[in-house]
Structure formats: structure tokens, C-alpha cells
Design an enzyme around this catalytic site. Sequence first.
Site, PDB file in Angstrom:
ATOM      1  N   GLY A 159      18.337 -24.886   6.247  1.00  0.00           N
ATOM      2  CA  GLY A 159      17.013 -26.339   5.501  1.00  0.00           C
ATOM      3  C   GLY A 159      17.543 -27.636   6.147  1.00  0.00           C
ATOM      4  O   GLY A 159      18.178 -28.068   7.109  1.00  0.00           O
TER       5      GLY A 159
ATOM      6  N   ALA B 190      17.151 -33.017   2.686  1.00  0.00           N
ATOM      7  CA  ALA B 190      16.998 -33.247   1.216  1.00  0.00           C
ATOM      8  C   ALA B 190      16.765 -31.973   0.347  1.00  0.00           C
ATOM      9  O   ALA B 190      17.310 -32.565  -0.818  1.00  0.00           O
ATOM     10  CB  ALA B 190      15.339 -33.751   1.227  1.00  0.00           C
ATOM     11  N   VAL B 191      16.506 -30.587   1.110  1.00  0.00           N
ATOM     12  CA  VAL B 191      16.833 -29.801  -0.285  1.00  0.00           C
ATOM     13  C   VAL B 191      18.487 -29.233  -0.522  1.00  0.00           C
ATOM     14  O   VAL B 191      19.042 -28.570  -1.073  1.00  0.00           O
ATOM     15  CB  VAL B 191      15.881 -28.620   0.013  1.00  0.00           C
ATOM     16  N   GLY B 192      18.965 -29.607   1.102  1.00  0.00           N
ATOM     17  CA  GLY B 192      20.168 -29.087   0.923  1.00  0.00           C
ATOM     18  C   GLY B 192      21.451 -29.859   0.041  1.00  0.00           C
ATOM     19  O   GLY B 192      22.300 -29.248  -0.719  1.00  0.00           O
TER      20      GLY B 192
ATOM     21  N   GLU C  40      23.661 -25.258   6.420  1.00  0.00           N
ATOM     22  CA  GLU C  40      23.236 -25.525   7.490  1.00  0.00           C
ATOM     23  C   GLU C  40      21.788 -26.181   8.161  1.00  0.00           C
ATOM     24  O   GLU C  40      20.512 -25.712   7.913  1.00  0.00           O
ATOM     25  CB  GLU C  40      22.736 -24.537   7.810  1.00  0.00           C
TER      26      GLU C  40
ATOM     27  N   CYS D 135      16.852 -26.738  15.456  1.00  0.00           N
ATOM     28  CA  CYS D 135      17.794 -27.864  14.827  1.00  0.00           C
ATOM     29  C   CYS D 135      18.867 -28.198  15.876  1.00  0.00           C
ATOM     30  O   CYS D 135      19.002 -29.364  15.520  1.00  0.00           O
ATOM     31  CB  CYS D 135      18.543 -26.795  13.858  1.00  0.00           C
TER      32      CYS D 135
HETATM   33  P1  NAD Z   1      12.295 -25.163   4.914  1.00  0.00           P
HETATM   34  O1  NAD Z   1      10.918 -25.852   4.689  1.00  0.00           O
HETATM   35  O2  NAD Z   1      11.337 -23.186   5.146  1.00  0.00           O
HETATM   36  O3  NAD Z   1      12.998 -25.053   3.377  1.00  0.00           O
HETATM   37  C1  NAD Z   1      14.118 -24.213   3.472  1.00  0.00           C
HETATM   38  C2  NAD Z   1      14.182 -23.653   3.178  1.00  0.00           C
HETATM   39  O4  NAD Z   1      14.178 -24.164   1.207  1.00  0.00           O
HETATM   40  C3  NAD Z   1      13.289 -22.227   2.273  1.00  0.00           C
HETATM   41  O5  NAD Z   1      13.824 -21.069   1.939  1.00  0.00           O
HETATM   42  C4  NAD Z   1      12.369 -23.149   1.023  1.00  0.00           C
HETATM   43  O6  NAD Z   1      11.985 -21.631   0.323  1.00  0.00           O
HETATM   44  C5  NAD Z   1      13.655 -23.759   0.190  1.00  0.00           C
HETATM   45  N1  NAD Z   1      13.055 -25.075  -0.081  1.00  0.00           N
HETATM   46  C6  NAD Z   1      12.307 -25.337   0.071  1.00  0.00           C
HETATM   47  N2  NAD Z   1      11.426 -27.065  -0.820  1.00  0.00           N
HETATM   48  C7  NAD Z   1      12.513 -26.185  -1.683  1.00  0.00           C
HETATM   49  C8  NAD Z   1      12.926 -26.989  -2.901  1.00  0.00           C
HETATM   50  N3  NAD Z   1      13.027 -28.341  -3.352  1.00  0.00           N
HETATM   51  N4  NAD Z   1      14.081 -26.775  -3.958  1.00  0.00           N
HETATM   52  C9  NAD Z   1      14.636 -24.937  -3.421  1.00  0.00           C
HETATM   53  N5  NAD Z   1      14.472 -24.756  -2.168  1.00  0.00           N
HETATM   54  C10 NAD Z   1      13.453 -25.003  -1.317  1.00  0.00           C
HETATM   55  O7  NAD Z   1      12.488 -25.675   6.601  1.00  0.00           O
HETATM   56  P2  NAD Z   1      12.494 -26.653   6.269  1.00  0.00           P
HETATM   57  O8  NAD Z   1      13.126 -27.947   5.541  1.00  0.00           O
HETATM   58  O9  NAD Z   1      11.333 -27.199   6.794  1.00  0.00           O
HETATM   59  O10 NAD Z   1      13.786 -26.958   8.246  1.00  0.00           O
HETATM   60  C11 NAD Z   1      14.054 -27.780   8.673  1.00  0.00           C
HETATM   61  C12 NAD Z   1      15.133 -28.084   8.901  1.00  0.00           C
HETATM   62  O11 NAD Z   1      15.565 -27.394   8.518  1.00  0.00           O
HETATM   63  C13 NAD Z   1      14.921 -28.981   9.869  1.00  0.00           C
HETATM   64  O12 NAD Z   1      15.809 -30.672   9.823  1.00  0.00           O
HETATM   65  C14 NAD Z   1      15.879 -28.340  11.008  1.00  0.00           C
HETATM   66  O13 NAD Z   1      17.445 -29.228  11.544  1.00  0.00           O
HETATM   67  C15 NAD Z   1      17.299 -27.741   9.967  1.00  0.00           C
HETATM   68  N6  NAD Z   1      17.477 -26.315  10.036  1.00  0.00           N
HETATM   69  C16 NAD Z   1      18.695 -26.260  10.614  1.00  0.00           C
HETATM   70  C17 NAD Z   1      19.651 -25.159  11.285  1.00  0.00           C
HETATM   71  C18 NAD Z   1      21.217 -24.584  11.286  1.00  0.00           C
HETATM   72  O14 NAD Z   1      21.540 -23.734  11.565  1.00  0.00           O
HETATM   73  N7  NAD Z   1      22.038 -25.847  11.073  1.00  0.00           N
HETATM   74  C19 NAD Z   1      18.106 -24.132  11.251  1.00  0.00           C
HETATM   75  C20 NAD Z   1      16.801 -24.222  11.189  1.00  0.00           C
HETATM   76  C21 NAD Z   1      16.460 -25.370  10.873  1.00  0.00           C
END
Ligand code: NAD
Length: 473
Positions: free
Chosen positions: A193, A196-198, A215, A249
Site C-alpha cells: 500500500g 504513509a501507512v507503511g 511493498e 504501483c
Molecule cells: P489501501 O487504502 O487499500 O491500503 C492498504 C492497506 O492498508 C489496506 O488493507 C488498508 O485497510 C490498510 N490501511 C489503510 N489505512 C490504514 C491505517 N491508517 N492503519 C492501518 N492500516 C491501514 O491502499 P493504498 O494505500 O491506497 O494503496 C495504494 C498505494 O499502494 C500506491 O502508492 C501504490 O503504488 C502502492 N502499491 C504498491 C504495490 C507494490 O506491490 N509495491 C502494489 C499495489 C499498490
Amino acid sequence: MSESEERMTAAYKKARDAFRSGKTRDVEFRRYQLRRLLMLMEENEDEIAEALAKDMRKPRMEALLTEFLIVKNDIANALNHLSEWVTPECPEVSMLNKMDTVFSVSEPLGVALIIGAWNYPIQLTIMPLTGAIAAGNCAIIKPSEISAAAAQLIEKLIPQYLDQDCFSVINGGVEETQYLLNKCIFDKFFYTGGSAVGKLVMQAAAKNLTRVTLELGGKSPCYIDKDSDLEVAAKRLCWGKFANSGQTCVAPDYVLCHPEIQESLISQLKETLFDFYGETISVKVAFKAVVGKRREKIGLEPMTQQTAAPLRRLKGLLDNGKCVIGGDTDASQNYISPTVLTGVKPTDPIMENEVFGPILPILDVESLEDAIDFINDRDKPLALYIFSNDKSKIEKIMNSTSSGGFLANDTVVHVGVTTLPFGGVGGSGMGAYHGKYSFDAFSHKKACLVKKQNMESLNSLRYPPYEEKSYNW
Ligand code: NAD
């Protein structure tokens, strides 16, 4: 404890007990679970495709390529190579250890938490799960709440196919994910994802020194050299950029090229987009929704830059540079047409964050060296693309920059090579997976040394007292 917290704790405890029972260490058990996972993908193709269409208006062919094929290949690859992966490795040893048995074994980490993102909801949960199973772990899967139909389907199917003690699906949003991250002690977090959440995942991991794979995303550049075949470059670029409405991504985020070739490049891009999406690309057909509206609809706060009211955010980005293709939006359809912007400046807002939508900014650079400087001035990207027929230029950019992955003369397809690691570096993530790398991501390499109890005299030198001992090395 709320009902949902009780459910999560129960799933966690069940997985913890199952891991302790040792059943996932059995390689035949792992093989059986992997075969069942493959069956899940094969027997439910229609239902999965329907869920993806519901969540993202993903066309079936695109789903087949980006969600089914890659996932099924990865599971099949794990099944084919599992025996090899679990075989202990025996390194070279010095004279000192010639009489010993020295080897490393890959042992499972324990119970893993897999947190998926919404844009490829099947791939981003099932592929890490494949690694977790192959390496002998138990796992809890937390799909993204944004792609709700896929999340519900995963919750329905996993217990039908996999061991119910070892593998559970928890659906929910921030609250549930935070609970799992902070109230249960996992041995591994595998998160996909936004960054920021990472960072929140890393904070939670620090409390118990949990292993982490992140990721993430970022701005993946694409340099197009003057000597390129622009027709080919345009096709491969448009496919990678506009698939899944630019919500990939590793989608090329922006193009760097010399102003001299831009007129020809734009005309090739226009032609390609007409071919891909219809005669008049401003007509609102055949293009998919930009997901995210659901989050607002169900009253959740926008949590990441990428999901914050995507259409509004993307519309705001249309003011950057000059729109030469597309630029149409329709809020009632949550629609934005494939768009190309030229004359974009490095300081424009569109260059601040990952575009994550069907807008392609083109920036001027005078040379390959300028492009390299431009890339090195920014966060390390998840992918770096170059189109060129000059091998020395390809090597130069590859060796002078750092990125999660590197691909010359195409976009995105490196992700499908099962034998390559997939992951970011710096701001685009840490750790990698796919194929053997998934197995490694969920394993600990244990160093083992087995001695015999004989020949004790050889040890006399190492025992104190040392005063009377001499050495001559
Ligand atoms: P998202 O909103 O689906 O969030 C990802 C996960 O984090 C979800 O399961 C969600 O429930 C959880 N989450 C969200 N906010 C949270 C919080 N405050 N606390 C705990 N958990 C929380 O996805 P997103 O962040 O919009 O994803 C898009 C990003 O992910 C883009 O930057 C994209 O490039 C990146 N991405 C990376 C890959 C990769 O393989 N490297 C693949 C897909 C997407």
C-alpha cells in the site's frame, strides 16, 4: 472487547496454536495447501472476475493477465520448486570445520499478517500467501476494504479451500488493521500500500521487532531516448500506464524526453490511445472507474494521498502543464479520460506525489545525463523504464540510478517474471517477493552446525587458562 476484536483475537490464537502444533512444518501439508490455493484460483475464475469488474470495472482480459496468470504461475512455480527450496544449503567451510556438518535451513517465521491493497486485490493477497504457505507459516489475510467485492470473496473462498486453523481472512478497515498490528504479536508483517501507512506498519513492527516487508509505491520514471522506435514505445508505455486506469504501483508515472521528439511521441500516443480505447477517446466508454469513491461513500476518512477523493485529486492535476490528449472528466461516472500533459515543470504539483491515475506528464530533458540527475534528485522509484536502441545508454542509466526494478524497452512486464525479485528500495519499499523470494520473505535462514563428541583434544587450544599456551599463526 468488541465482537470484531474477539473474532480477530480468536483467529490469531487459532493460527498461533496451529503453528505451534507443527503441522505447517510438514512439506506435504504445504504442498497440499498450495494445490488447494491453485484450485481456488481455477474453480472460481468467473466469480473472481465478476468481483474485480464490480470493484474496478476491470475488463476480464486485463484481470486474466494481471490477477490470474501471474498468481497461478507463482503458485505452480512454488509447487515445482518447493523440494529444492526446503533442502538445507551446505556452504564451503574452512579446515576448522571440515569434521563438522555445517548447513543452513529455512525455517518458517510463524504467524504472518498479510495486509493487501485494493488495486490488485487478488494478486496482492494471494501471492504473499503463496510464500507464507510454501515457507511453512500460518497467516491472517487482511484484504483492502476499498475493493469490497474482492475482499468478501476472499473471505468466503479461503476457508473453503485452505486449512481453517492455519489461514483466516479478516475483513475491515483502519480499526481492524490497527488492532491486528498492535494487539496481536505476529512474526511477520507483509504490507502492500501507500508509504504513509507503511510507516505505521514499521512503528507497530518496532514494538515486537516483527519482521517486515513493505511493498510501497512512488513515482516510476520513463526515459524515452531520441533513437527510440516511438510507435513501439507509445504502445508499451500506454499499456503500462493506462491499465487499471493508471492505478498500478509500477505504472510509468511520468516521461522524460528531449523536446525534439515530443511532437512525434504525442502523435503516436494519440494513435495508440484511439486504438486501445476507441475512436474518440473523450467518449466515456471502455475506460474504468478510478476506485476510491466508495471510501467516501461509506463515510471513511480519506487515508492516503492516493485514495483521497481520487477524481477530485486527479482533476486538480490537470492544471499542470498543457493538456494535449484527453483531460475529460465525468464525476457521475467517476471517470477521467486517458490524459497526456506536456511542458510539465519539475516543481509542478503533479511531480510531488505518485499520480496513480490515467494522467501522463511529459517533462523536457536535454540528455540522458539530465534524466539521470533528475531521477537521482528524487526518491528511489519502484520501477525505472527506458526506451532506447542504444545498449550503452541502457547500461548507463541502469548503473547510475537506484530503483526497485529496471526495465528497458517495455513497461510493467518485469513483474510477471517469477524468477525475479519484486520489491522497492528506499521510499518505494523494503524486501522483495515473487517465486523463491516469497519463500525467503517468510523464512528465517537458520545457521546450523552439528559436531560430534569425539576428538576433544582438538579443542584444547581454545580452553583457558591461556597463559601457558603459545601460537604461531
Ligand atoms: P489501501 O487504502 O487499500 O491500503 C492498504 C492497506 O492498508 C489496506 O488493507 C488498508 O485497510 C490498510 N490501511 C489503510 N489505512 C490504514 C491505517 N491508517 N492503519 C492501518 N492500516 C491501514 O491502499 P493504498 O494505500 O491506497 O494503496 C495504494 C498505494 O499502494 C500506491 O502508492 C501504490 O503504488 C502502492 N502499491 C504498491 C504495490 C507494490 O506491490 N509495491 C502494489 C499495489 C499498490
